[in-house]
Design a protein around this motif. Structure first.
Motif, mmCIF file in Angstrom:
data_model
loop_
_atom_site.group_PDB
_atom_site.id
_atom_site.type_symbol
_atom_site.label_atom_id
_atom_site.label_comp_id
_atom_site.label_asym_id
_atom_site.label_seq_id
_atom_site.Cartn_x
_atom_site.Cartn_y
_atom_site.Cartn_z
ATOM 1 N N ASN A 171 0.852 -1.188 0.000
ATOM 2 C CA ASN A 171 0.000 0.000 0.000
ATOM 3 C C ASN A 171 0.894 1.247 0.000
ATOM 4 O OD1 ASN A 171 -1.666 2.187 0.665
ATOM 5 N ND2 ASN A 171 -2.889 1.013 2.110
ATOM 6 N N MET A 172 0.778 2.066 -1.053
ATOM 7 C CA MET A 172 1.690 3.191 -1.219
ATOM 8 C C MET A 172 1.214 4.477 -0.560
ATOM 9 S SD MET A 172 3.151 2.807 -5.089
ATOM 10 C CE MET A 172 3.976 4.395 -4.913
ATOM 11 N N SER A 173 0.088 4.454 0.099
ATOM 12 C CA SER A 173 -0.404 5.662 0.761
ATOM 13 C C SER A 173 0.630 6.166 1.769
ATOM 14 C CB SER A 173 -1.721 5.358 1.469
ATOM 15 O OG SER A 173 -2.042 6.364 2.386
ATOM 16 N N GLU A 174 0.885 7.466 1.747
ATOM 17 C CA GLU A 174 1.849 8.038 2.686
ATOM 18 C C GLU A 174 1.411 7.816 4.129
ATOM 19 O OE1 GLU A 174 2.811 12.475 3.859
ATOM 20 O OE2 GLU A 174 3.805 11.979 1.959
ATOM 21 N N THR A 175 0.121 7.927 4.386
ATOM 22 C CA THR A 175 -0.368 7.729 5.752
ATOM 23 C C THR A 175 -0.219 6.277 6.197
ATOM 24 O OG1 THR A 175 -2.631 7.435 4.929
ATOM 25 C CG2 THR A 175 -1.990 9.639 5.646
ATOM 26 N N ASN A 176 -0.159 5.352 5.236
ATOM 27 C CA ASN A 176 0.084 3.952 5.568
ATOM 28 C C ASN A 176 1.550 3.707 5.909
ATOM 29 O OD1 ASN A 176 -0.609 0.961 5.507
ATOM 30 N ND2 ASN A 176 0.912 1.047 3.872
ATOM 31 N N LEU A 177 2.446 4.408 5.243
ATOM 32 C CA LEU A 177 3.875 4.158 5.402
ATOM 33 C C LEU A 177 4.527 5.028 6.475
ATOM 34 C CD1 LEU A 177 4.850 3.861 1.632
ATOM 35 C CD2 LEU A 177 4.666 2.000 3.288
ATOM 36 N N ARG A 178 3.908 6.150 6.812
ATOM 37 C CA ARG A 178 4.489 7.034 7.816
ATOM 38 C C ARG A 178 4.373 6.472 9.216
ATOM 39 N NH1 ARG A 178 1.762 12.594 7.876
ATOM 40 N NH2 ARG A 178 3.022 12.706 9.755
ATOM 41 N N GLU A 179 5.335 6.819 10.035
ATOM 42 C CA GLU A 179 5.283 6.441 11.442
ATOM 43 C C GLU A 179 4.251 7.308 12.160
ATOM 44 O OE1 GLU A 179 8.745 5.343 14.368
ATOM 45 O OE2 GLU A 179 8.486 7.519 14.355
ATOM 46 N N ASN A 180 3.296 6.676 12.841
ATOM 47 C CA ASN A 180 2.271 7.414 13.589
ATOM 48 C C ASN A 180 2.554 7.311 15.088
ATOM 49 O OD1 ASN A 180 1.766 4.696 13.684
ATOM 50 N ND2 ASN A 180 -0.323 4.798 12.901
ATOM 51 N N LEU A 181 3.739 7.778 15.448
ATOM 52 C CA LEU A 181 4.233 7.635 16.817
ATOM 53 C C LEU A 181 3.501 8.553 17.791
ATOM 54 C CD1 LEU A 181 6.542 6.396 18.633
ATOM 55 C CD2 LEU A 181 7.797 8.509 18.139
ATOM 56 N N LEU A 182 3.099 7.984 18.921
ATOM 57 C CA LEU A 182 2.578 8.791 20.026
ATOM 58 C C LEU A 182 3.709 9.173 20.966
ATOM 59 C CD1 LEU A 182 -0.722 6.859 20.788
ATOM 60 C CD2 LEU A 182 -0.498 9.089 19.682
ATOM 61 N N PHE A 183 4.460 8.191 21.452
ATOM 62 C CA PHE A 183 5.644 8.511 22.244
ATOM 63 C C PHE A 183 6.592 7.317 22.253
ATOM 64 C CE2 PHE A 183 2.330 7.160 25.197
ATOM 65 C CZ PHE A 183 2.945 6.171 25.945
ATOM 66 N N ARG A 184 7.850 7.646 22.388
ATOM 67 C CA ARG A 184 8.918 6.654 22.531
ATOM 68 C C ARG A 184 9.804 7.145 23.666
ATOM 69 N NH1 ARG A 184 10.717 6.772 17.732
ATOM 70 N NH2 ARG A 184 10.017 4.809 16.792
ATOM 71 N N THR A 185 9.506 6.693 24.880
ATOM 72 C CA THR A 185 10.182 7.211 26.066
ATOM 73 C C THR A 185 10.551 6.051 26.985
ATOM 74 O OG1 THR A 185 8.644 9.090 25.897
ATOM 75 C CG2 THR A 185 10.050 9.003 27.836
ATOM 76 N N PRO A 186 11.712 5.432 26.808
ATOM 77 C CA PRO A 186 12.106 4.312 27.678
ATOM 78 C C PRO A 186 12.068 4.695 29.151
ATOM 79 C CG PRO A 186 13.608 4.539 25.807
ATOM 80 C CD PRO A 186 12.719 5.746 25.787
ATOM 81 N N SER A 187 11.720 3.725 29.984
ATOM 82 C CA SER A 187 11.467 4.013 31.398
ATOM 83 C C SER A 187 12.670 4.627 32.099
ATOM 84 C CB SER A 187 11.039 2.728 32.119
ATOM 85 O OG SER A 187 12.035 1.725 31.981
ATOM 86 N N GLN A 188 13.885 4.231 31.725
ATOM 87 C CA GLN A 188 15.055 4.776 32.415
ATOM 88 C C GLN A 188 15.266 6.254 32.131
ATOM 89 O OE1 GLN A 188 15.209 2.566 29.976
ATOM 90 N NE2 GLN A 188 16.896 2.970 28.542
ATOM 91 N N LYS A 189 14.610 6.770 31.063
ATOM 92 C CA LYS A 189 14.747 8.185 30.715
ATOM 93 C C LYS A 189 13.590 9.040 31.232
ATOM 94 C CE LYS A 189 17.503 7.490 26.534
ATOM 95 N NZ LYS A 189 17.625 7.806 25.081
ATOM 96 N N LEU A 190 12.588 8.413 31.806
ATOM 97 C CA LEU A 190 11.414 9.154 32.253
ATOM 98 C C LEU A 190 11.722 10.040 33.453
ATOM 99 C CD1 LEU A 190 8.566 6.491 32.050
ATOM 100 C CD2 LEU A 190 8.597 8.708 30.878
ATOM 101 N N ALA A 191 11.203 11.269 33.389
ATOM 102 C CA ALA A 191 11.287 12.181 34.532
ATOM 103 C C ALA A 191 9.922 12.402 35.156
ATOM 104 C CB ALA A 191 11.891 13.515 34.109
#
Length: 320
Positions: A171-191
């Motif tokens: 599927n070549m749709s840009e919305t299909n191929l784009r990353e739809n990230l909400l958050f990427r925050t590993p626990s050791q980096k959380l404040a």
């Protein structure tokens, strides 16, 4: 005995008909150069270029470039959605010839490919390239028309054990191929993690620590149930994604929601000072989903409850 001979005769006639229909006048075996569709080493793939061709004219192009073991960019300007790229590579690794078309079917398949196909160019780290021309699904429902660059004819291809066609993997749709990230925050980096509830007016909650070795505080009080806290924090060790980009299906919806109080605002902050704030709205039309967006971005997202609910916890979960 007579019945056995009749059954054998039927079997022989059936096999002869099969090979006549599927192999036509071109022989009964596949040339390896013609049918070597499977991509053996997907880990060495560095670039995938998809080009849609309609009525013989290139219409749309998407380029995926590897920047890490499981990280890709889309058109050199945004992050690609890694699970979609993995699915694409898996498909290329597993495809095989389902049927060898007879001459009449070959002519029809070639005509279809001339009118419409997706060209899939795969470039690997050793400099090798492989190009596929993927057409539509066969009318009989038994595979997808595909041809390799340099091959003399197309074939029907599929994946053993799969139900359906391979086409959705590309599927070549840009919305299909784009990353739809909400958050990427590993626990050791959380404040800190903050929950607020503008629509209901419920009191906000804040989970915070000053440094990596400091005690986590919940609304100013040390967290009592450290086991529950650690289990919760571990959920952050994997990236969290929205289900889809929703603007094309719901034009104007984000502006409409922005004028209304959100059900939830979820904020995560790292020890380095990076912050991600997500605004969420319940949906009456689809209770299993929410609408939302990452603040600072203009795009409306659909977010599945089963994905996000584990992060919408109550303070009582961390108290003995």
């Amino acid at each position: 005995m007579r019945n056995i001979w009749i059954l054998l005769l039927v079997l022989v006639v059936g096999l002869a008909a099969y090979f006549t229909f599927f192999h036509g006048q071109s022989g009964t075996s596949f040339s390896q150069a013609e049918v070597n569709f499977a991509l053996e080493d997907t880990a060495s793939v560095q670039e995938i270029i998809l080009t849609s061709v309609e009525n013989g004219t290139p219409e749309k192009r998407q380029k995926l470039t590897r920047i890490g073991a499981d990280s890709w960019t889309l058109n050199d300007s945004m992050h690609a959605f890694a699970p979609k790229v993995r699915q694409m590579l898996k498909t290329l690794h597993l495809i095989h010839v389902t049927e060898h078309l007879n001459e009449a079917a070959q002519a029809s398949a070639e005509e279809l490919l001339l009118r419409y196909h997706i060209r899939i160019e795969v470039k690997s780290s050793d400099g090798s390239e492989k190009t596929y021309f993927m057409g539509p699904q066969a009318p009989q429902g038994n595979g997808t028309i595909m041809k390799l660059k340099g091959a003399s004819k197309p074939y029907l291809v599929s994946i053993p054990g799969w139900v359906g066609y391979i086409n959705p993997s590309f599927n070549m749709s840009e919305t299909n191929l784009r990353e739809n990230l909400l958050f990427r925050t590993p626990s050791q980096k959380l404040a800190s993690i903050q929950w607020s509830y503008p629509k209901s007016g419920k009191e906000s909650q804040t989970l915070i620590r000053e440094g990596q070795s400091d005690t986590w505080m919940l609304n100013g009080t040390p967290v009592a149930d450290t086991a529950a806290l650690n289990a919760f924090l571990a959920k952050f060790d994997q990236p969290v994604f929205a289900e889809s980009f929703a603007d094309p299906q719901y034009p104007g919806k984000r502006a409409y929601l922005a004028d209304r109080e959100a059900d939830y605002i979820f904020t995560v902050k790292t020890l380095e000072g990076d912050q991600r704030e997500i605004t969420l709205y319940e949906r009456t039309d689809n209770p299993s989903n929410m609408f939302g967006w990452v603040n600072g971005k203009d795009e409306l997202l659909t977010i599945q409850h089963f994905v996000f609910d584990p992060f919408l916890v109550e303070a009582a979960e961390f108290q003995n």
